[in-house]
Design a protein around this motif. Sequence first.
Motif, mmCIF file in Angstrom:
data_model
loop_
_atom_site.group_PDB
_atom_site.id
_atom_site.type_symbol
_atom_site.label_atom_id
_atom_site.label_comp_id
_atom_site.label_asym_id
_atom_site.label_seq_id
_atom_site.Cartn_x
_atom_site.Cartn_y
_atom_site.Cartn_z
ATOM 1 N N GLU A 32 0.829 -1.209 0.000
ATOM 2 C CA GLU A 32 0.000 0.000 0.000
ATOM 3 C C GLU A 32 0.860 1.253 0.000
ATOM 4 O OE1 GLU A 32 -3.190 0.598 -0.432
ATOM 5 O OE2 GLU A 32 -3.395 -1.534 -0.867
ATOM 6 N N LYS A 33 2.001 1.190 0.705
ATOM 7 C CA LYS A 33 2.890 2.357 0.727
ATOM 8 C C LYS A 33 3.465 2.626 -0.660
ATOM 9 C CE LYS A 33 6.804 4.516 2.991
ATOM 10 N NZ LYS A 33 7.246 5.081 1.696
ATOM 11 N N ILE A 34 3.798 1.551 -1.381
ATOM 12 C CA ILE A 34 4.319 1.738 -2.733
ATOM 13 C C ILE A 34 3.262 2.377 -3.629
ATOM 14 C CG2 ILE A 34 5.194 0.535 -4.779
ATOM 15 C CD1 ILE A 34 6.343 -1.576 -2.886
ATOM 16 N N LEU A 35 2.017 1.903 -3.514
ATOM 17 C CA LEU A 35 0.927 2.510 -4.284
ATOM 18 C C LEU A 35 0.755 3.984 -3.925
ATOM 19 C CD1 LEU A 35 -1.938 -0.160 -4.412
ATOM 20 C CD2 LEU A 35 -0.539 0.670 -6.303
ATOM 21 N N GLN A 36 0.879 4.294 -2.644
ATOM 22 C CA GLN A 36 0.739 5.682 -2.208
ATOM 23 C C GLN A 36 1.875 6.536 -2.766
ATOM 24 O OE1 GLN A 36 -1.792 7.117 -0.859
ATOM 25 N NE2 GLN A 36 -0.791 9.125 -0.762
ATOM 26 N N ASP A 37 3.074 5.968 -2.810
ATOM 27 C CA ASP A 37 4.207 6.692 -3.404
ATOM 28 C C ASP A 37 3.945 6.956 -4.885
ATOM 29 O OD1 ASP A 37 5.528 6.661 -1.004
ATOM 30 O OD2 ASP A 37 6.814 4.950 -1.495
ATOM 31 N N PHE A 38 3.421 5.951 -5.585
ATOM 32 C CA PHE A 38 3.055 6.145 -6.996
ATOM 33 C C PHE A 38 2.034 7.272 -7.128
ATOM 34 C CE2 PHE A 38 3.909 1.401 -8.169
ATOM 35 C CZ PHE A 38 5.245 1.688 -8.348
ATOM 36 N N ARG A 39 1.033 7.236 -6.264
ATOM 37 C CA ARG A 39 -0.049 8.225 -6.327
ATOM 38 C C ARG A 39 0.500 9.649 -6.129
ATOM 39 N NH1 ARG A 39 -2.988 5.921 -3.040
ATOM 40 N NH2 ARG A 39 -4.446 4.949 -4.514
ATOM 41 N N GLU A 40 1.373 9.800 -5.170
ATOM 42 C CA GLU A 40 1.931 11.124 -4.890
ATOM 43 C C GLU A 40 2.801 11.614 -6.044
ATOM 44 O OE1 GLU A 40 3.905 10.691 -1.152
ATOM 45 O OE2 GLU A 40 2.023 10.523 -0.007
ATOM 46 N N ARG A 41 3.588 10.708 -6.632
ATOM 47 C CA ARG A 41 4.410 11.087 -7.785
ATOM 48 C C ARG A 41 3.528 11.526 -8.947
ATOM 49 N NH1 ARG A 41 9.219 8.595 -9.090
ATOM 50 N NH2 ARG A 41 9.115 9.929 -10.938
ATOM 51 N N ILE A 42 2.457 10.779 -9.194
ATOM 52 C CA ILE A 42 1.570 11.071 -10.320
ATOM 53 C C ILE A 42 0.822 12.381 -10.099
ATOM 54 C CG2 ILE A 42 -0.557 10.307 -11.452
ATOM 55 C CD1 ILE A 42 0.522 7.422 -11.111
ATOM 56 N N GLN A 43 0.317 12.584 -8.893
ATOM 57 C CA GLN A 43 -0.410 13.813 -8.606
ATOM 58 C C GLN A 43 0.491 15.036 -8.714
ATOM 59 O OE1 GLN A 43 -2.119 12.815 -4.777
ATOM 60 N NE2 GLN A 43 -4.022 12.062 -5.714
ATOM 61 N N ASP B 271 -4.725 6.363 -12.831
ATOM 62 C CA ASP B 271 -4.815 7.371 -13.884
ATOM 63 C C ASP B 271 -4.061 8.639 -13.518
ATOM 64 O OD1 ASP B 271 -6.400 8.798 -12.102
ATOM 65 O OD2 ASP B 271 -8.258 8.538 -13.229
ATOM 66 N N GLY B 272 -4.186 9.665 -14.364
ATOM 67 C CA GLY B 272 -3.449 10.912 -14.178
ATOM 68 C C GLY B 272 -3.880 11.715 -12.982
ATOM 69 N N ARG B 273 -4.974 11.318 -12.330
ATOM 70 C CA ARG B 273 -5.428 11.995 -11.107
ATOM 71 C C ARG B 273 -4.974 11.246 -9.858
ATOM 72 N NH1 ARG B 273 -9.244 11.438 -14.880
ATOM 73 N NH2 ARG B 273 -10.166 13.305 -15.837
ATOM 74 N N GLY B 274 -4.311 10.102 -10.077
ATOM 75 C CA GLY B 274 -3.878 9.289 -8.957
ATOM 76 C C GLY B 274 -4.958 8.356 -8.458
ATOM 77 N N GLU B 275 -6.047 8.246 -9.208
ATOM 78 C CA GLU B 275 -7.137 7.359 -8.810
ATOM 79 C C GLU B 275 -6.875 5.951 -9.334
ATOM 80 O OE1 GLU B 275 -10.803 8.946 -10.200
ATOM 81 O OE2 GLU B 275 -10.603 10.842 -9.105
ATOM 82 N N LEU B 276 -7.145 4.949 -8.508
ATOM 83 C CA LEU B 276 -6.942 3.556 -8.895
ATOM 84 C C LEU B 276 -8.245 3.007 -9.457
ATOM 85 C CD1 LEU B 276 -4.704 1.443 -8.901
ATOM 86 C CD2 LEU B 276 -5.523 0.656 -6.671
ATOM 87 N N LEU B 277 -8.243 2.692 -10.729
ATOM 88 C CA LEU B 277 -9.429 2.225 -11.432
ATOM 89 C C LEU B 277 -9.314 0.730 -11.683
ATOM 90 C CD1 LEU B 277 -9.556 5.066 -14.124
ATOM 91 C CD2 LEU B 277 -10.592 5.074 -11.839
#
Length: 354
Positions: A2-13, A125-131
């Motif tokens: 989950e932390k890795i996903l959160q890191d991805f999300r923050e980078r993308i946002q 996606d480009g908003r950091g949302e996991l679809l």
Amino acid sequence: MEKILQDFRERIQAASRYKTALCIQGGASKSWYGQHGVGELLDTRAYSGIVAYEPTELVITARCGTQLAEIEAALGEHHQMLAFEPPHFTQHATLGGMLASGLSGPRRATVGAVRDFVLGASLMDGRGELLHFGGQVMKNVAGYDVSRLLAGSMGSLGLITDMSIKVLPKPFAETTLVFALSEADALSRLNQWGGQALPISASAWHVGRLMLRLSGAEAAIHSAKKSLGGEEVRDAASYWNSLREQTHEFFLQGEEHGLWRLSLPSSAAPLQLTGKSLIEWGGAQRWLFTDESPQRIRDAARLAGGHATLFRAGDKSLGVFAPLAPAVAKIHHNLKAAFDPARIFNPRRMYPEL
């Protein structure tokens, strides 16, 4: 994870906020494919591992950074396989790269492509949302087409985080036959055999030799051998692997003019182009090293009912993939706008305008 996903999300946002391009990459085994990658590296390899694998259901679910070698080793323990034979090119190839590139190996003509085996996938996606699209069984068709759409998207729509792939049992037996045939005669034979109930799983023609792989039950292979003739080739697995991984001598010649991949109707006659060629997929995939101009190559492919891709090396400023028709280009633009409104993911990797 989950932390890795959160890191991805923050980078993308952050990238979307500042309009900073991101170059999504796993093992870099196909980094040369498509236009040159640009942007800050977003390495997917930390997000790895098999999430679920139920051999009796013929489905495996894994994260994007999982190495293909790990996937195939797990499947091999249960005598199963990724039927479309995805190429690795290096030992670092990942599952995410497999889906993003959409490349298939020798068996593709008889079993289908990567996209035909994708049951479901998750995309950030480009908003950091996991679809989430699709599911883990063939009956679950909700969003199924979107999952398939990711195959060959070159990471241009978002970060593929995980996917569920249908697998198949390995064949009980295999053998390879060789025939001495011209290019025209080989294409004629392949199309003739294609309309018959034969256990053909791969074909390849090069410099007057047609190689034909038969896979299935022993009885079916024995019957096909009697019907087809030809000479049996012992221990041919390395040959088909050399086509899959492009270590065959054909692919090792100089690439000063680039390696072209022509996708054509299998019944198309030999093209009047100079150079050296190798034909796969029953005549539908034709590899070509040539000094012909890109325009002439693409015109010849188009007139034959197909298209041409500058697969490796060559002058990429001329365009790697065949130009899109206006209606298709509009669809690509709309998809890009929907999933990546800030246009941060692998910009221009497929087409300069994307």
